[in-house]
Design an enzyme around this catalytic site. Structure first.
Site, PDB file in Angstrom:
ATOM      1  CB  THR A 202      -0.939  -0.241   1.404  1.00 40.29           C
ATOM      2  OG1 THR A 202      -1.624   1.512   1.455  1.00 40.29           O
ATOM      3  CG2 THR A 202      -0.353  -0.151   2.784  1.00 40.29           C
TER       4      THR A 202
ATOM      5  CE1 TYR B  38      -3.135  -1.810   5.079  1.00 43.18           C
ATOM      6  CE2 TYR B  38      -3.466   0.020   4.405  1.00 43.18           C
ATOM      7  CZ  TYR B  38      -3.450  -1.192   4.273  1.00 43.18           C
ATOM      8  OH  TYR B  38      -3.720  -1.677   2.763  1.00 43.18           O
TER       9      TYR B  38
END
Ligand code: UDP
Length: 324
Positions: free
Chosen positions: A116, A140
């Site tokens: 990501t 995350y």
């Protein structure tokens, strides 16, 4: 090819399964169904397996004997990761460790990994390049960065070939309308705005209007889910052709502000819905846009759906077709 897809019942994974199935590959999806839906798996078998259940995972790999693994399974909601960091480290990092271990036991030599743009944190400059500093600002992002590092180290020690794909803002749905994102409470802008346009949510809130951007709202690089899946396919072909392991940004290299996206959703849907203006959301970088030179030049990735209206159109059609 025989391909194992983790998280193949989820949003991006299910689009990947469809693409691979249409290409004649033999796919096996494993998913714990925490966020996935069995009806989204249009090709191959689905085994309900949690990556944290190592024994079950190893059994599936030894039995199916995939030639490569595409690893999507993960928790992906940034604010939730701030509230429940261990859930993220366990699922995303420990889950990846288990997968690598099971791949070693079963002799799988190729891995495509979903990472990501959150690994960059707040970029010092945009568009952001793969080698730019990695300073995540939430658990995350860290869970994905730690996983990247584990994959890299494991590759060095064991000879695994990998491609890490760092996704920017994924949106839209299958242009044939067979699958899309299934969620009652989306957090992502395009999906939320589409739900508002369909009357499934009452209004859209803009999180922050005082950023240092032309209209004061955050800018993101929105990419159609099928183009993202095509990048996975290209990465896999590249590794099989003997390409070296690499990390690739996958985005279109162009940003839209929150207000621009909302205006486009209004235009494409034909609905003039309510917009409210609220405070900043914790942990949002002002601008993230990909430098996609590497994925284009090394993998020959050529996006087909680089068109915000098309992304929104497919998301809206999908929203129209199911009742959540
Ligand atoms: N956003 C917003 N309202 C919403 C959802 C998102 O203003 O209801 C903003 C969010 O603050 C960010 C941008 O839209 O600036 C993209 O957020 P999203 O959650 O879609 O993706 P992220 O970039 O966080 O992965």
């Amino acid at each position: 090819m025989r391909l194992l897809i983790t998280g193949g019942a989820g949003y991006i994974g299910s689009h990947m399964v469809k693409l691979l199935g249409e290409g004649g590959h033999k796919v096996l999806t494993i998913d714990n169904l925490s966020n996935g839906h069995p009806q989204a798996v249009l090709y191959g078998e689905l085994e309900i397996v949690d990556l944290l259940n190592y024994k079950a995972l190893e059994e599936v790999l030894l039995d199916f004997k995939p030639e490569a693994v595409i690893h999507f399974a993960a928790k992906v909601v940034v604010p939730e990761s701030v509230q429940k960091p261990l859930l993220y480290y366990e699922n995303n990092f420990q889950g990846t460790i288990n997968l690598l271990q099971a791949m070693k036991r079963s002799g799988v030599k190729y891995l495509i990994f979903s990472s990501t743009a959150a690994v960059y944190g707040i970029p010092k400059s945009v568009p952001v390049k793969e080698e730019d500093p990695k300073e995540p600002i939430n658990p995350y992002g860290w869970s994905k960065l730690f996983s990247e590092q584990a994959i890299k180290d494991f590759s060095y020690a064991e000879g695994l070939k990998y491609a890490v794909l760092r996704y920017f803002n994924v949106a839209g749905a299958d242009p044939e309308g067979k699958i899309g994102q299934i969620t009652k409470n989306p957090t992502h802008l395009i999906l939320r705005a589409c739900k508002v346009a369909m009357g499934k949510l009452p209004y859209i809130e803009v999180f922050g209007t005082d950023y240092n951007t032309p209209d004061g709202t955050c800018i993101r690089d929105y990419i159609h889910v099928v183009d993202l899946c095509q990048a996975h396919l290209r990465a896999l072909e590249y590794l099989l052709e003997g390409g070296e392991s690499h990390v690739f940004n996958v985005g279109y290299g162009r940003g839209y502000s929150v207000l621009e996206v909302i205006e486009r959703v209004k235009k494409v849907s034909g609905v003039d819905f309510e917009v409210r203006y609220g405070p900043r959301r914790e942990g949002d970088p002002p601008i993230i846009v990909a430098d996609n030179t590497k994925v284009k030049s090394s993998l020959g990735w050529a996006p087909r759906y680089d068109d915000l209206d098309f992304i929104i159109k497919t998301a809206l059609s999908w929203e129209r077709s199911y009742n959540l």
